[in-house]
Design a protein around this motif. Structure first.
Motif, PDB file in Angstrom:
ATOM      1  N   ARG A  49       0.849  -1.194   0.000  1.00  0.00           N
ATOM      2  CA  ARG A  49       0.000   0.000   0.000  1.00  0.00           C
ATOM      3  C   ARG A  49       0.884   1.244   0.000  1.00  0.00           C
ATOM      4  O   ARG A  49       1.913   1.296   0.654  1.00  0.00           O
ATOM      5  CB  ARG A  49      -0.892  -0.004   1.242  1.00  0.00           C
ATOM      6  N   GLY A  50       0.441   2.232  -0.752  1.00  0.00           N
ATOM      7  CA  GLY A  50       1.191   3.487  -0.827  1.00  0.00           C
ATOM      8  C   GLY A  50       2.284   3.497  -1.871  1.00  0.00           C
ATOM      9  O   GLY A  50       2.927   4.530  -2.088  1.00  0.00           O
ATOM     10  N   PHE A 367       4.917   9.537   0.861  1.00  0.00           N
ATOM     11  CA  PHE A 367       5.242   8.110   0.870  1.00  0.00           C
ATOM     12  C   PHE A 367       5.691   7.658   2.256  1.00  0.00           C
ATOM     13  O   PHE A 367       5.201   6.653   2.797  1.00  0.00           O
ATOM     14  CB  PHE A 367       6.332   7.817  -0.165  1.00  0.00           C
ATOM     15  N   GLY A 370       2.975   8.178   5.030  1.00  0.00           N
ATOM     16  CA  GLY A 370       1.983   7.108   4.918  1.00  0.00           C
ATOM     17  C   GLY A 370       2.472   5.813   5.543  1.00  0.00           C
ATOM     18  O   GLY A 370       1.697   5.089   6.176  1.00  0.00           O
TER      19      GLY A 370
END
Length: 426
Positions: A49-50, A367, A370
């Motif tokens: 994710r991310g 990034f 997160g």
């Protein structure tokens, strides 16, 4: 060395060999090829994710190449091979690191146990301490690498390339009013050594102390005592601040007896340090913040130049007109300190702003923020350590360039967090 995990072992354990050959931080580009082959055989590929933010960062860097020939106001320089080489090398590193993260996340726990990966980083920490001691006691040690011999003069003579391919033990700078060596082996710059040693220290402690035997813990204590010598002689305030904030983070997030033991160990270490000869050098460095004016100039000039291409930046750095002392554009016989600092040379945030605009900088920050947000609840040793490293990334972006080797270690730490989450899910 057996099985699909061999490229990461060759990268981390074999790093001194890569450095001696002249590849150093560029070794991840070479090893990205076998990593990509492993990924190709494992389709469909898992993605964290991310990670779309990192893909957008690379896409933005490709677009920023359109501006390589442009010159923002109050800068100068010709559009030549050097600028293009720097751009292509950074692009190759961004792509190679992307492949490395996906590769690590798609290996199973049986193929690459988490603890083994953490301990591989710990081995590189020992290598880093050894390189730091080499820089302190043998600061003039340097040699011509095989890669340097093979490259044409126009490529090997580029200052950016030269730092990557020419092995040296220390970087001599006038910091305390006189020239002093700052350890950098086995990395490309003294600041890269400072960033890397702090990140690797975190994983060294997790791998060999938290999960270590009594004998291994004794070796950890001895290694950390030795590490204090190059850490202080590095004269690296960013590193010192990072280690101080790491201690505060651990005190806040750890509880019970662990917190008490950590505070006690820190107090004893501080007392021993205060009574050692290193304390005097530490105090002198804090009393002479010689680089503040230089950093203030380059940061303000970077932001001013980037404002003329705020969305996609200029693809690579530029040279600033003058410096913090004079409007002269270069070093002269009567002004040895005039020079022209490259814009973006004082931290990854500023490098991104000049190369990819404010958009690229925002993607980079998002990034890592997160990653902290998603994994904050992971209170395992690897989870706590990984979130700490993500926090150090956000601190260091103001003072250290992420390229070349630091960014590889940042993203390996990110991969450890991701792999930890995959283990929780399974």
């Amino acid at each position: 060395m057996r099985g699909p995990a061999w490229p990461i072992t060759v990268l981390l354990v074999g790093y001194p060999v890569w450095w001696a050959l002249g590849f150093g931080g560029l070794s991840v580009i070479l090893l990205a090829a076998p990593m990509a082959m492993v990924l190709w055989r494992r389709r469909p590929i898992r993605v964290p994710r991310g990670f779309g933010l990192w893909l957008l960062l690379i896409a933005g860097y490709l677009v920023s190449g359109l501006m390589l020939a442009e010159m923002p106001p109050d800068t100068y320089g010709d559009f030549g091979p050097g600028r293009l080489i720097g751009y292509l090398m950074r692009l190759a590193l961004y792509v190679a690191i992307l492949i490395m993260v996906l590769y690590l996340g798609n290996l199973t726990e049986s193929e690459l146990p988490q603890l083994r990966l953490v301990r591989l980083l710990g081995v590189l920490f020992v290598t880093t301490v050894a390189g730091g001691l080499l820089g302190v006691f043998f600061p003039s040690f340097a040699f011509t690498s095989p890669v340097e011999l093979l490259l044409p003069d126009w490529a090997a003579g580029n200052s950016f390339v030269q730092n990557l391919i020419h092995p040296t033990s220390a970087q001599t700078q006038k910091v305390l009013g006189f020239s002093l060596p700052r350890p950098e082996a086995p990395f490309e710059w003294a600041n890269a050594w400072g960033s890397n040693v702090s990140v690797l220290l975190v994983w060294f402690v997790i791998g060999w102390w938290v999960h270590g035997t009594p004998r291994q813990k004794a070796l950890v204590a001895a290694t950390l005592a030795l590490a204090a010598i190059p850490i202080v002689y590095s004269l690296n305030r960013g590193l010192w601040i990072g280690l101080g904030l790491a201690l505060v983070y651990l005190v806040v997030r750890l509880g019970g007896r662990t917190r008490v033991a950590l505070c006690g160990a820190a107090a004893v270490a501080a007392l021993v340090f205060a009574l050692s000869p290193l304390a005097s050098l530490f105090a002198q460095r804090l009393d002479k913040p010689h680089s503040n004016d230089i950093r203030a100039f380059t940061v303000s000039a970077t932001v001013a130049a980037a404002a003329h291409s705020p969305i996609i930046g200029y693809g690579n750095t530029r040279n600033a007109m003058g410096n913090h002392r004079t409007i002269t554009t270069g070093r002269t016989q009567w002004c040895e300190g005039c020079g022209h600092p490259p814009l973006g040379s004082d931290g990854q945030l500023w490098l991104l702003i000049i190369t990819q605009g404010f958009t690229g900088a925002a993607l980079y920050v998002a990034f890592f923020v997160g990653a902290i947000r998603r994994h904050w609840g992971d209170r395992s040793p690897i989870g706590l350590a990984g979130v700490l490293v993500m926090g150090l990334v956000l601190l260091y972006m103001f003072v250290y360039d992420g390229l070349v080797t630091p960014l590889s270690l940042y993203l390996i730490s990110f991969a450890l967090l991701w792999r930890n989450h995959l283990g929780d899910v399974s």
